[in-house]
Each structure stands twice: as C-alpha cells, then as structure tokens.
Scaffold this active site. Structure first.
Site, PDB file in Angstrom:
ATOM      1  N   GLU A 115      22.839  31.050  -5.362  1.00  8.23           N
ATOM      2  CA  GLU A 115      23.502  29.995  -6.157  1.00  8.23           C
ATOM      3  C   GLU A 115      23.377  28.645  -5.462  1.00  8.23           C
ATOM      4  OE1 GLU A 115      27.515  31.183  -7.245  1.00  8.23           O
ATOM      5  OE2 GLU A 115      26.934  33.273  -7.428  1.00  8.23           O
ATOM      6  N   HIS A 175      24.088  38.880 -13.259  1.00 10.76           N
ATOM      7  CA  HIS A 175      25.210  38.325 -12.478  1.00 10.76           C
ATOM      8  C   HIS A 175      26.415  38.212 -13.386  1.00 10.76           C
ATOM      9  CE1 HIS A 175      27.294  35.574  -9.704  1.00 10.76           C
ATOM     10  NE2 HIS A 175      27.556  34.820 -10.752  1.00 10.76           N
ATOM     11  N   MET A 182      26.672  36.525 -18.514  1.00  7.94           N
ATOM     12  CA  MET A 182      26.483  37.954 -18.260  1.00  7.94           C
ATOM     13  C   MET A 182      27.583  38.510 -17.360  1.00  7.94           C
ATOM     14  SD  MET A 182      22.309  38.112 -18.205  1.00  7.94           S
ATOM     15  CE  MET A 182      22.124  39.885 -18.009  1.00  7.94           C
ATOM     16  N   LYS A 183      28.689  37.751 -17.311  1.00  7.39           N
ATOM     17  CA  LYS A 183      29.871  38.254 -16.602  1.00  7.39           C
ATOM     18  C   LYS A 183      30.698  39.107 -17.553  1.00  7.39           C
ATOM     19  CE  LYS A 183      29.889  34.314 -13.497  1.00  7.39           C
ATOM     20  NZ  LYS A 183      30.349  32.927 -13.314  1.00  7.39           N
ATOM     21  N   TRP A 241      21.495  26.578  -8.511  1.00  5.51           N
ATOM     22  CA  TRP A 241      22.589  26.800  -9.460  1.00  5.51           C
ATOM     23  C   TRP A 241      22.673  25.708 -10.533  1.00  5.51           C
ATOM     24  CZ3 TRP A 241      23.914  31.380 -10.343  1.00  5.51           C
ATOM     25  CH2 TRP A 241      25.077  31.692 -11.051  1.00  5.51           C
ATOM     26  N   ASN A 262      30.936  40.789  -6.839  1.00  7.69           N
ATOM     27  CA  ASN A 262      30.871  39.391  -6.411  1.00  7.69           C
ATOM     28  C   ASN A 262      32.177  39.012  -5.704  1.00  7.69           C
ATOM     29  OD1 ASN A 262      29.658  36.795  -6.378  1.00  7.69           O
ATOM     30  ND2 ASN A 262      30.718  36.175  -8.258  1.00  7.69           N
TER      31      ASN A 262
HETATM   32  C1  GLA Z   1      30.830  31.502  -8.101  1.00  3.75           C
HETATM   33  C2  GLA Z   1      30.242  32.544  -9.017  1.00  3.75           C
HETATM   34  C3  GLA Z   1      29.277  31.941  -9.953  1.00  3.75           C
HETATM   35  C4  GLA Z   1      29.814  30.693 -10.582  1.00  3.75           C
HETATM   36  C5  GLA Z   1      30.243  29.743  -9.532  1.00  3.75           C
HETATM   37  C6  GLA Z   1      30.703  28.501 -10.199  1.00  3.75           C
HETATM   38  O1  GLA Z   1      29.964  31.107  -7.140  1.00  3.75           O
HETATM   39  O2  GLA Z   1      29.564  33.565  -8.325  1.00  3.75           O
HETATM   40  O3  GLA Z   1      28.982  32.838 -10.978  1.00  3.75           O
HETATM   41  O4  GLA Z   1      30.904  30.991 -11.412  1.00  3.75           O
HETATM   42  O5  GLA Z   1      31.251  30.363  -8.786  1.00  3.75           O
HETATM   43  O6  GLA Z   1      29.798  28.066 -11.171  1.00  3.75           O
END
Ligand code: GLA
EC number: 3.2.1.8
Length: 462
Positions: A371, A211, A177-178, A418, A259
């Site tokens: 995460e 996210h 969902m990026k 995560w 982010n």
């Molecule tokens: C960051 C991002 C996550 C993911 C991690 C690695 O923390 O926020 O979406 O990509 O890196 O998995």
C-alpha cells in the site's frame, strides 16, 4: 553629593574646547533600502532613500539572505542616485539587495536588506515518461507493479484505464473487496464491484491481488451485531472466506487473509471482534479456511499473505507479526507478508525497512509492498508541494523501489502504490491517521501529470 561633583567635573571638561579646531563633518548616514519596483521575470528596480552628503551608493545583490555570494556585477556596484535597475536575472527566484552610502573613502554600514522574487515560473524539466511496468518487466528478475483501484475508475477509455494499462501489472481493490461491501448478510453477497475489478484484471492480463478477507475495520453491521454463539460467529467467518475464495479461485492470484491483527502499543494481538469471539487461533483458522477453499476449487497456487503497517518502525509490532508468521509457516499456511508502507519522506529509514523485510526474506516468503504512499506534509508545514519536498519524496520512492528490486527473485511478488492521483489519496485530512492537512503522497498530480516521485520510482529500477 557624588552626583553634584560629577556634573561640575563634566561641565569643566567640556569647557576646555578652545573653538579653534575645524568642525568635523557629520557622520555619513546609513541608507534605508525600500521595496523593489518594476519586477519582471528577469529584472527589478532597487530603491533606497538618499543620505545627506553621500556622493554615491554601493549596492550588493545576492540570492542568499546572508549575502555570502553576490551576483556577478552586483558586488558593491556603484550607483549615483537612489535607484538602479538590476538586470539579467532568472524567473521565480528570491533575490536580496542592500546598499551602503559612500563619501570619499568613507563608506557607511549596510542598509536593511530587501527581498524580491522575480516573476514567472521555473522552467520545468520534463519527467521521464517511461512506463513503470515496461521497465519492471525488462528487469532480470521482474515483479508486478501494482496500484489500488476503485471499480468506477475501470471504464474503458478513461484516464485511469489508460494509465493503468500502460503503467501497472497488478491491481488491488482499494476497498471494494473487503468484507463490508461484499457481505450483506449471512450467506448473501453483493459481488458487483468486486466482480468488475477481478474481470478487468483478468481481461487485460493484469494480476489481481485480493484485499482483504478479514479486517477489523471492514466488518459488516450484521456481523458486528451478531447475536449467535461464538462458534456460530466463527462459522459465518468461515463461510464468508470460503465463498469469496471459491468465487475467485484461479482469478485472484493472492489474498491478504488477515489485515492488521497486531496492536500498535505493546505488540499484542489487536482486540478485535475476531479475537474476542474466535480466540487467538483465529488467524490460523482463517488461513486454513482460505487454503482449503482454494484447494477444493482446484487452485493450488493461491498465495496467502498476512498484511500489516508500521512494522519497520514499531519493533514490538514487528516481532509479533513474525511470531504470527512463524506459527502460520509451521502449519504451511502462509506464502508471503504484505508491508503496507504508508510512509513519510522522513520515515522509515532504509535500514529499518531492510531489516524488517529481510526477516521475511530469510524465511523464503514472498514480499508485497502492498500500500505504498509517501507523505510530505505530515506536520502540516507546507501549503503546496515545494521543490525541496518534491525531491525528498522522489528520493524516498527511489529508496524503497531500490530495496524491493534488490530482493532475491524468489521473494519478489509485487510493489503496489496506494492510488493514482494525489488529490484522490486517502491521506489528506484523515483524522484516523491524524493527518492534519493537505498532502501529495502519490505518483501523479491531480491532472495525472507525472511527478518526480514517478521518476524516482523508475530510477529505483536502475
Ligand atoms: C489500511 C487498509 C487499506 C486501506 C487503508 C486506507 O491500510 O489495509 O485497505 O483501507 O488503510 O485507505
């Protein structure tokens, strides 16, 4: 001249012996211990080389290499000969033995020490099988227990599907969902994976956290190579945010809008394409566009989060995040802060995490531990998950869950792990992360067996 005098004197001294005193017997030698043989789960045979004129031998057996405490019955245990069976032991334990020779009252020094590990495996205590969300839902002030997912795990009846439905009440897409998987060009989208994840959550009564709308590491090529003006670039970002938030209005409960906008060095804004083309107000703009899109689609409850990592240990970064947060609050644009918490079994400390999180708590914001994973091999000093590291990890999971659970009800939102299984985590051998070797950062092993970390999570809810 001096040396000659010394030699003459020495010869004269030696010749003083009149030969009448009895011949002293040779000093008792020290036995040489050799490797154990016939090793079983509960016994082994200790061996050593015989010493001339010894009448017997005294053997010590201990579980400590310093022989600080001997096994019952094996402290100076008397043996004739050069071998003895040591019995009544436990499986998979490291033992040590050493021997002394004895003649009358005379006892030699200790031999070298020999290490021996009994065969077999330590019988395992089964982990507590209580489901995480069942325990979290029963709290006076419950919160979502989340997990990062990939769309291909969400097949009905798969092991992921079963574990997810049993244990978790919230999902976050690990990457689907990026922006780069969704946005294929200006105004064109691939919704397949994102739709599947959102539908799965909605169909199964599982919360969906979005996210992330804007992240410098997930910029699609077409946008990274954008040749229009900066104003046109900003319009593309606005269009993307608007279209995604609109599509999932009422279906996705919360979004990480931006982010990782802060850099790791001096606590300034990270030098991303968004900063370069849109200027320092880009964060506020993105939050505003997300809010406007949700409201226009009739979702006035959408929760907007700022998400970042390492803020508990990097104080410059922490300060900058809270400057951003204050600015967003002043414009009534933010509901919560996401603390990624890609932690290790040593860091951050409890106090560091509490201090960091509390700065958002006192502002009345929602807290998302977004995460969570806990590395145990960040220094590449173990080749398998040792019992000591396993328990250290359990304690660290317990600690963060306890911190989270102690938050006031109004600040609670979700605590998201995560990923599911250790062997599928993003951490092992990750060069960006500078992680040099294998690791076991999650709640389940490669066979979906519950780890002690899972029990630690449960105990954090006590
Ligand atoms: C960051 C991002 C996550 C993911 C991690 C690695 O923390 O926020 O979406 O990509 O890196 O998995």
């Amino acid at each position: 001249m001096g040396i000659a005098f010394f030699l003459v004197f020495t010869l004269l001294s030696c010749s003083k012996d009149d030969g009448n005193s009895p011949e002293p017997s040779a000093k008792l030698g020290i036995p040489f211990a050799s490797t154990a043989s016939n090793i079983t789960d509960t016994s082994f045979q200790a061996n050593w080389v015989l010493v001339p004129e010894a009448e017997s031998y005294l053997i010590d057996v201990s579980t400590s290499s310093s022989f600080s405490m001997m096994l019952t019955g094996y402290e100076a245990f008397v043996v004739q000969g050069n071998t003895v069976s040591v019995i009544g032991l436990s499986p998979a334990i490291n033992y040590y033995y050493r021997v002394r020779a004895k003649r009358g009252a005379e006892i030699s020094s200790n031999s070298n020490a020999i290490t021996v590990i009994t065969t077999g495996v330590i019988p395992e205590e089964p982990e507590d099988p209580t489901f995480l969300k069942v325990k979290a839902n029963a709290l006076a002030n419950p919160f979502f227990v989340g997990v990062a997912v990939k769309s291909n795990q969400l097949t009905e009846g798969s092991s992921y599907d079963t574990v997810l439905k049993n244990e978790f009440s919230s999902i976050t897409a690990e990457y689907e969902m990026k922006m780069n998987p969704i946005s294929t060009g200006s105004g064109s989208y691939n919704w397949v994976a994102a739709d599947k994840i959102v539908k799965y959550g909605n169909d199964n009564g599982i919360n969906v956290h979005g996210h992330a709308l804007v992240w410098h590491n997930a910029v699609p090529n077409w946008l990274a190579n954008f040749s229009g003006t900066d104003a046109e670039f900003a319009l593309e970002v606005k269009k993307y945010i608007t279209d995604v938030v609109t599509r999932y209005a009422g279906k996705v409960k919360s979004w990480d809008v931006v982010n990782e906008a802060v850099n790791d060095n001096d606590g300034g804004l990270r030098n991303t394409i968004f900063l370069q083309k849109m200027g320092p107000n880009y964060i506020k703009d993105c939050f505003q566009w997300a809010r406007d899109a949700a409201n226009a689609a009739g979702d006035t409850n959408l929760l907007l989060f700022y998400n970042d990592y390492a803020t508990s240990t990097n104080i410059n970064k922490q300060n900058k995040v809270y400057t951003i947060v204050d600015d967003l609050m002043a414009n009534n644009l933010i509901d919560g802060v996401g603390f990624q918490m890609h932690n290790t079994y040593l860091s951050p400390t409890k106090i560091q995490m509490e201090t960091d999180i509390n700065r958002a708590v006192v502002k009345g914001l929602k807290i998302h531990v977004s995460e969570l994973d806990i590395q145990v091999n960040q220094n590449n000093d173990i080749t398998y998950l040792t019992e000591e590291r396993n328990l250290a990890q359990k304690a660290k999971y317990l600690e963060i869950v306890k911190i989270y659970n102690a938050l006031p009800a109004a600040n609670k939102y979700a605590l998201t792990v995560w990923g599911f299984k250790d062997n599928e985590s993003w951490i092992p051998y990750n060069t960006d992360l500078n992680h040099p070797g294998n690791d076991w950062p999650l709640l389940y092993d490669k066979d979906f067996k519950l780890k002690s970390a899972h029990t630690g999570f449960l105990e954090g809810l006590n």
